[in-house]
Design a protein around this motif. Structure first.
Motif, PDB file in Angstrom:
ATOM      1  N   THR A 181      -1.592  -0.881  -5.761  1.00 40.70           N
ATOM      2  CA  THR A 181      -1.324   0.237  -6.668  1.00 40.70           C
ATOM      3  C   THR A 181      -0.865   1.506  -5.948  1.00 40.70           C
ATOM      4  OG1 THR A 181      -3.610   1.034  -6.653  1.00 40.70           O
ATOM      5  CG2 THR A 181      -3.026  -0.600  -8.331  1.00 40.70           C
ATOM      6  N   TYR A 182      -0.797   1.448  -4.617  1.00 44.85           N
ATOM      7  CA  TYR A 182      -0.478   2.654  -3.853  1.00 44.85           C
ATOM      8  C   TYR A 182       0.844   2.552  -3.108  1.00 44.85           C
ATOM      9  CZ  TYR A 182      -5.132   4.522  -4.670  1.00 44.85           C
ATOM     10  OH  TYR A 182      -6.263   5.014  -5.264  1.00 44.85           O
ATOM     11  N   THR A 183       1.636   3.620  -3.189  1.00 46.03           N
ATOM     12  CA  THR A 183       2.778   3.781  -2.300  1.00 46.03           C
ATOM     13  C   THR A 183       2.244   3.888  -0.866  1.00 46.03           C
ATOM     14  OG1 THR A 183       4.007   4.948  -4.013  1.00 46.03           O
ATOM     15  CG2 THR A 183       4.724   5.279  -1.732  1.00 46.03           C
ATOM     16  N   MET A 184       2.972   3.265   0.056  1.00 42.81           N
ATOM     17  CA  MET A 184       2.556   3.297   1.456  1.00 42.81           C
ATOM     18  C   MET A 184       3.693   3.847   2.319  1.00 42.81           C
ATOM     19  SD  MET A 184      -0.586   2.115   1.594  1.00 42.81           S
ATOM     20  CE  MET A 184      -0.775   1.764   3.345  1.00 42.81           C
ATOM     21  N   TYR A 185       3.301   4.407   3.458  1.00 43.29           N
ATOM     22  CA  TYR A 185       4.257   5.051   4.356  1.00 43.29           C
ATOM     23  C   TYR A 185       4.031   4.595   5.790  1.00 43.29           C
ATOM     24  CZ  TYR A 185       4.090   8.209   0.331  1.00 43.29           C
ATOM     25  OH  TYR A 185       4.086   8.717  -0.943  1.00 43.29           O
ATOM     26  N   TRP A 186       5.112   4.583   6.545  1.00 38.95           N
ATOM     27  CA  TRP A 186       5.039   4.465   8.005  1.00 38.95           C
ATOM     28  C   TRP A 186       5.443   5.821   8.586  1.00 38.95           C
ATOM     29  CZ3 TRP A 186       2.911   0.742  10.863  1.00 38.95           C
ATOM     30  CH2 TRP A 186       2.775  -0.544  10.325  1.00 38.95           C
ATOM     31  N   VAL A 187       4.677   6.265   9.560  1.00 44.00           N
ATOM     32  CA  VAL A 187       4.982   7.482  10.282  1.00 44.00           C
ATOM     33  C   VAL A 187       4.884   7.190  11.770  1.00 44.00           C
ATOM     34  CG1 VAL A 187       4.185   9.015   8.434  1.00 44.00           C
ATOM     35  CG2 VAL A 187       2.563   8.246  10.183  1.00 44.00           C
ATOM     36  N   SER A 243      -0.827   6.706   0.255  1.00 48.37           N
ATOM     37  CA  SER A 243      -0.658   7.842  -0.639  1.00 48.37           C
ATOM     38  C   SER A 243      -2.008   8.224  -1.235  1.00 48.37           C
ATOM     39  CB  SER A 243       0.350   7.505  -1.736  1.00 48.37           C
ATOM     40  OG  SER A 243      -0.063   6.364  -2.461  1.00 48.37           O
ATOM     41  N   ARG A 244      -2.110   9.473  -1.635  1.00 44.52           N
ATOM     42  CA  ARG A 244      -3.379   9.983  -2.181  1.00 44.52           C
ATOM     43  C   ARG A 244      -3.583   9.532  -3.620  1.00 44.52           C
ATOM     44  NH1 ARG A 244      -6.499  14.080  -0.312  1.00 44.52           N
ATOM     45  NH2 ARG A 244      -4.888  14.701   1.159  1.00 44.52           N
ATOM     46  N   ASP A 291       0.789   5.125  -7.393  1.00 44.84           N
ATOM     47  CA  ASP A 291       2.217   5.197  -7.739  1.00 44.84           C
ATOM     48  C   ASP A 291       2.842   6.534  -7.361  1.00 44.84           C
ATOM     49  OD1 ASP A 291       2.026   3.078 -10.679  1.00 44.84           O
ATOM     50  OD2 ASP A 291       2.638   2.622  -8.633  1.00 44.84           O
ATOM     51  N   ALA A 292       2.517   7.019  -6.189  1.00 40.54           N
ATOM     52  CA  ALA A 292       3.097   8.277  -5.708  1.00 40.54           C
ATOM     53  C   ALA A 292       4.601   8.111  -5.479  1.00 40.54           C
ATOM     54  CB  ALA A 292       2.412   8.689  -4.417  1.00 40.54           C
ATOM     55  N   PRO A 293       5.338   9.208  -5.497  1.00 35.97           N
ATOM     56  CA  PRO A 293       6.770   9.128  -5.203  1.00 35.97           C
ATOM     57  C   PRO A 293       7.029   8.638  -3.777  1.00 35.97           C
ATOM     58  CG  PRO A 293       6.207  11.233  -6.225  1.00 35.97           C
ATOM     59  CD  PRO A 293       4.916  10.554  -5.888  1.00 35.97           C
ATOM     60  N   ALA A 342       3.081  15.744   3.011  1.00 36.43           N
ATOM     61  CA  ALA A 342       1.788  15.695   3.696  1.00 36.43           C
ATOM     62  C   ALA A 342       0.607  15.878   2.738  1.00 36.43           C
ATOM     63  CB  ALA A 342       1.749  16.738   4.800  1.00 36.43           C
ATOM     64  N   ALA A 343       0.797  16.699   1.731  1.00 39.15           N
ATOM     65  CA  ALA A 343      -0.293  16.960   0.793  1.00 39.15           C
ATOM     66  C   ALA A 343      -0.563  15.780  -0.134  1.00 39.15           C
ATOM     67  CB  ALA A 343       0.033  18.192  -0.043  1.00 39.15           C
ATOM     68  N   ARG A 344       0.321  14.794  -0.142  1.00 39.36           N
ATOM     69  CA  ARG A 344       0.169  13.652  -1.055  1.00 39.36           C
ATOM     70  C   ARG A 344      -0.247  12.380  -0.332  1.00 39.36           C
ATOM     71  NH1 ARG A 344       5.058  15.298  -4.517  1.00 39.36           N
ATOM     72  NH2 ARG A 344       6.270  13.744  -3.368  1.00 39.36           N
ATOM     73  N   VAL A 345      -0.671  12.492   0.931  1.00 34.60           N
ATOM     74  CA  VAL A 345      -1.161  11.324   1.659  1.00 34.60           C
ATOM     75  C   VAL A 345      -2.573  11.591   2.140  1.00 34.60           C
ATOM     76  CG1 VAL A 345       1.136  10.546   2.346  1.00 34.60           C
ATOM     77  CG2 VAL A 345      -0.152  12.110   3.836  1.00 34.60           C
TER      78      VAL A 345
END
Length: 126
Positions: free
Chosen positions: A31-37, A99-100, A103-105, A110-113
């Motif tokens: 259910t969560y958007t995920m990111y690589w940094v 993501s915090r 279904d985040a964009p 930074a404030a949304r993770v």
């Protein structure tokens, strides 16, 4: 407890490939958007790629577009990053981040993770 554990890093020659994994637990991964940094020595955190919760939408930083591919297997609660045509400037510690909100964009803010794994080191050198 949320856990994000990256693996797959290593030393590779320029032009080589690696596949990073991020094993997730403690939350409803699908259910969560995920990111690589990534973070290179002496530099700030740099967003690399995003993938939607269903895996159908992705976004990439210009510096990696066409060379890196983000994917996910929601049945295995695992996020992936395929790194191809690696360059010395790709050398960094790579981490996955959650993501915090559900279904985040795709746009990384930074404030949304929140949670971030400890990372896996990628070194590109001949």
């Amino acid at each position: 407890e949320v856990q994000l554990v990256e693996s797959g890093g290593g030393l590779v020659e320029p032009g080589g490939s690696l596949r990073l994994s991020c094993a997730s637990s403690g939350f409803t991964f699908y259910t969560y958007t995920m990111y690589w940094v990534r973070q290179a020595p002496g530099k700030g955190l740099e967003w690399v790629a995003s993938i939607s919760a269903d895996g159908l939408s992705t976004s990439y930083a210009d510096s990696v577009k066409g060379r890196f591919t983000v994917s996910r297997d929601n049945a295995k609660n695992t996020l992936y990053l395929q790194l191809d045509s690696l360059k010395p400037e790709d050398t960094a510690m790579y981490s996955c981040q959650k993501s915090r909100i559900i279904d985040a964009p795709l746009k990384y803010v930074a404030a949304r993770v929140d949670y971030r794994g400890q990372g896996t080191q990628v070194t590109v050198s001949s």
